[in-house]
Write an enzyme that holds these catalytic residues in place. Structure first.
Site, PDB file in Angstrom:
ATOM      1  CD  GLU A  86      -2.742   0.914   2.887  1.00 43.10           C
ATOM      2  OE1 GLU A  86      -3.536   1.723   2.831  1.00 43.10           O
ATOM      3  OE2 GLU A  86      -2.197   0.392   3.393  1.00 43.10           O
ATOM      4  CE  LYS A  97      -7.666   1.687   3.957  1.00 47.06           C
ATOM      5  NZ  LYS A  97      -6.343   1.848   4.053  1.00 47.06           N
ATOM      6  CB  CYS A 122      -4.122  -1.271   4.566  1.00 51.72           C
ATOM      7  SG  CYS A 122      -3.455  -1.636   6.534  1.00 51.72           S
TER       8      CYS A 122
END
Length: 285
Positions: A43, A116, A153
């Site tokens: 990331e 995300k 994440c």
């Protein structure tokens, strides 16, 4: 194809974005030499982890998709005939920014992107200032090797992520990450909980999980690495340490059928009774 080899690029990042990109590609080249057919970068790999603070100047780190980072990675993927997962800080339009991961095909062409979904906000993880929540849902991508999904994440902590990706056909879910110290709890490491949560995603959905995390100290934060690959029964088949490292693993896709024949989670799902989770709080509150 019954197997595929994947490579995870775990690295420390400096302040020079071009140097970070060059380092990632050099390590990716080593991963290819080790036989990797799908390479996943971590990331926000072209910069240090800037969401530690609120600073409007950091918006200048964003770039369009496609943009210069993807151009360099596309050339690399095409030259080596590999698929590549490339996280970028995406400027979708002036004032709208996403934390994005792009899948490049073996010809270097854009195969799709994931934005995300879950955006954290906590001490030194000030991501809501920088990222708009993803608006593309949970896409999956067909590659010459298998179908893959991506979560970024914070997405890896939410069981809905791998459940949806698995139901849509993903054999491997990649989680590019940036996680480390918790400033409001000195001395605590979330690494064991982090690994357990991700392995559980694979177990509950009968698929492989592969997560790549950064390492090193950046300003007030330290990142613990520990990138790993786990099979559909939760066994870790490859794991990195706390320094720059290329983590590779052979994925035997037949293990998915074996796991799902043993633990029939998809057969026994009861989606018709899950309506309660569609609310933020219980009815009446």
């Amino acid at each position: 194809m019954s197997s595929v080899k994947i490579g995870l690029i775990q690295m420390s990042c400096g302040t020079d974005r071009q140097a970070n990109l060059a380092k990632a590609l050099a390590m990716s080249s080593e991963a290819v030499k080790k036989g990797s057919q799908i390479v996943c970068l971590q990331e926000l790999f072209t910069s240090r982890y800037f969401p530690q603070t609120v600073d409007v100047r950091n918006y200048s780190l964003a770039e369009p998709v496609p943009g210069p980072t993807l151009a360099a990675c596309s050339k690399f993927a095409r030259q080596h005939g590999i698929c590549m997962i490339v996280p970028v800080y995406e400027e979708a339009m002036p004032g709208v920014y996403f934390n994005t991961a792009v899948l490049l095909g073996t010809d270097g062409e854009f195969a799709g992107k994931m934005r995300k979904i879950h955006i954290p906000e906590g001490p030194q993880y000030l991501e809501k200032y920088y990222f708009t929540p993803g608006d593309l849902g949970f896409p999956v991508f067909d590659t010459p090797h298998c179908c893959v999904g991506i979560g970024i994440c914070w997405d890896e902590w939410f069981p809905e992520t791998a459940r949806i990706l698995g139901l849509k056909g993903a054999a491997i879910v990649f989680f590019p990450s940036a996680i480390g110290s918790e400033p409001d709890r000195p001395g605590y490491s979330s690494q064991e909980a982090w690994e357990t949560a991700i392995r559980a995603q694979g177990i509950m959905n009968g698929l492989f999980v592969a997560t790549v995390n950064r390492v090193g100290v950046e300003d007030e934060m330290s990142f613990y690495g520990g990138s790993f690959i786990a099979d559909p029964l939760g066994m870790v088949i490859a794991k990195g340490g706390s320094g720059d490292e290329i983590v590779t693993g052979d994925i035997d896709l037949e293990r998915i059928t074996e796991a799902r024949n043993l633990l029939q989670f998809h057969r026994d799902r009861r989606p018709e009774v899950y309506q309660e989770i569609l609310r933020i709080v219980k009815s009446g509150q």
